[in-house]
Scaffold this motif. Structure first.
Motif, PDB file in Angstrom:
ATOM      1  N   THR A  71     -50.918 -34.417   9.269  1.00 50.76           N
ATOM      2  CA  THR A  71     -50.562 -33.717   8.337  1.00 50.76           C
ATOM      3  C   THR A  71     -50.989 -33.932   7.069  1.00 50.76           C
ATOM      4  O   THR A  71     -51.355 -33.469   5.934  1.00 50.76           O
ATOM      5  CB  THR A  71     -49.100 -33.085   8.248  1.00 50.76           C
ATOM      6  N   LYS A  72     -51.026 -35.583   6.987  1.00 52.25           N
ATOM      7  CA  LYS A  72     -51.675 -36.326   5.794  1.00 52.25           C
ATOM      8  C   LYS A  72     -53.174 -36.479   5.783  1.00 52.25           C
ATOM      9  O   LYS A  72     -53.655 -36.403   4.711  1.00 52.25           O
ATOM     10  CB  LYS A  72     -51.157 -37.404   5.808  1.00 52.25           C
ATOM     11  N   PHE A 118     -47.252 -36.439  11.900  1.00 56.14           N
ATOM     12  CA  PHE A 118     -47.015 -36.763  10.440  1.00 56.14           C
ATOM     13  C   PHE A 118     -48.677 -37.247  10.057  1.00 56.14           C
ATOM     14  O   PHE A 118     -48.955 -36.617   8.877  1.00 56.14           O
ATOM     15  CB  PHE A 118     -46.159 -38.020  10.142  1.00 56.14           C
TER      16      PHE A 118
END
Length: 307
Positions: free
Chosen positions: A253-254, A250
C-alpha cells in the motif's frame, strides 16, 4: 549428399537465428535494467546491507542464549520428530523455494512474457524483508527462549558461544556455519519470512496458476517441516504467518504500483521517464477538459447557476 545435409543445415540456421534473437533480447533487457539500477541502486544496497545487519543481530543473541528444558509445544506433540539425520528436509525445501524464486525473478531477461522489471521487483522484496527482520530482531531480543534445535540443547557444545575475544569475532558472522548453528533467534522464523515474502510476490506478479497453488502447498509443508525438525517452536511459525502477510500488505500500500509489462505496450524506458510522460498526458488531459468546459460556458450550454 547435399540433400542429406539440408535438414541439418536448416536446423543450424534456425538455431542460429533464434540464438541471435535471444541475445538481442537479453542485451536490450540488460540495458533497461542497468538504467533502473543506476537510479535505484541505493535502495537495493540498503536492503542487502541490512541482510548482514540481521545476521549480525542473530549472531549477537547467540552469545546471550542459555540452554534449558524445551518448552511445551503443541506442534511437537502433533508432528513426529524428524531426528538429526532427517532434519535437512526443511533446509532442502527452503533451498528449492529460495533459488526457484531468484531464477524466476530474472526470467524477463529471457522470456517474452514480461510482467515486471527485475530491479523494481527486488526493491519491493527487500523492503518487505527489512521490515519483517526489524520486527524479528526486536522480538527475539525481548525474550530469549531456550532453543529446541539439537545443537541448542543442554549438553551441546554449540548451545553457548564463548565470550568473544575481539569485536571482529562478532562482526565476522562465520557464514554459513554461524547462521546454520545459531541459537536464541526464535520468534519469529527467518525461514518463514523469506518463504512467505517470495511466495506472496510470485502470487501477485506471477502468471501460472498451477505454480501459485503449488507454492502455497510448499509454504504449508515448509511450516510443518520446520516444527518437525525442531528448528523452531510452533509459535515462531504462527507469528511469522500473520506478521509477514500484514507487512507485505502494508508495504504494497505504501510503494507505488509497478508498471505491468504483460501487454507489451510499455516502452523500454526507466520509470522516471515514464512518470514524466504520464504527467504530461495528465496535464494535457486536464487542459483539454478545462478548455472544453470554458467553451461550453461561452456558448451558454452550461445551465448551473447561469439561468
Amino acid at each position: 549428399m547435399i540433400l542429406e545435409s539440408t535438414p541439418l543445415l536448416s536446423m543450424m540456421v534456425y538455431f542460429g537465428r533464434e540464438a541471435s534473437k535471444l541475445w538481442r533480447k537479453v542485451c536490450m533487457e540488460t540495458f533497461v535494467e542497468i538504467q533502473l539500477l543506476a537510479e535505484k541502486w541505493k535502495f537495493l544496497l540498503a536492503g542487502l546491507v541490512f541482510q548482514y545487519v540481521h545476521g549480525l543481530a542473530a549472531r549477537g543473541v547467540h552469545y546471550l542464549h542459555q540452554p534449558g528444558p524445551i518448552l511445551q509445544d503443541l506442534g511437537f506433540m502433533v508432528l513426529p520428530e524428524l531426528g538429526m539425520e532427517r532434519s535437512y528436509f526443511s533446509e532442502t525445501l527452503f533451498s528449492v523455494i529460495f533459488f526457484s524464486f531468484v531464477l524466476w525473478s530474472f526470467h524477463p531477461f529471457i522470456y517474452q512474457s514480461k510482467r515486471f522489471y527485475t530491479v523494481l521487483l527486488w526493491i519491493r522484496v527487500l523492503a518487505c524483508l527489512v521490515v519483517c527482520q526489524i520486527l524479528r530482531i526486536i522480538t527475539f531480543y525481548s525474550t530469549i527462549l531456550p532453543g529446541p534445535n539439537y545443537h541448542c540443547r543442554e549438553g551441546s557444545p554449540l548451545a553457548m558461544l564463548p565470550h568473544p575475544e575481539s569485536i571482529f569475532e562478532v562482526l565476522l558472522i562465520n557464514f554459513p556455519r554461524g547462521i546454520l548453528y545459531g541459537c536464541g533467534d526464535l520468534i519469529f522464523s527467518s525461514h518463514m519470512i523469506f518463504t512467505l515474502v517470495f511466495v506472496r510476490t510470485y502470487v501477485r506478479f506471477g502468471s501460472n496458476r498451477l505454480i501459485k497453488m503449488l507454492a502455497w502447498l510448499m509454504v504449508i509443508a515448509q511450516s510443518m517441516l520446520i516444527v518437525a525438525a525442531r528448528k523452531h517452536y510452533s509459535v515462531d511459525v504462527v507469528v511469522a504467518w500473520y506478521t509477514v502477510n500484514l507487512v507485505v500488505f502494508f508495504v504494497d500500500t505504501k510503494l507505488p504500483e509497478m508498471p505491468d509489462r504483460s501487454g507489451g505496450s510499455q516502452s523500454l524506458l526507466p520509470l522516471n521517464f515514464k512518470e514524466k510522460e504520464s504527467k504530461v498526458r495528465e496535464e494535457n488531459h486536464k487542459l483539454f477538459n478545462g478548455n472544453s468546459d470554458n467553451h461550453k460556458l461561452l456558448n451558454g450550454n452550461h445551465t448551473d447557476d447561469w439561468v
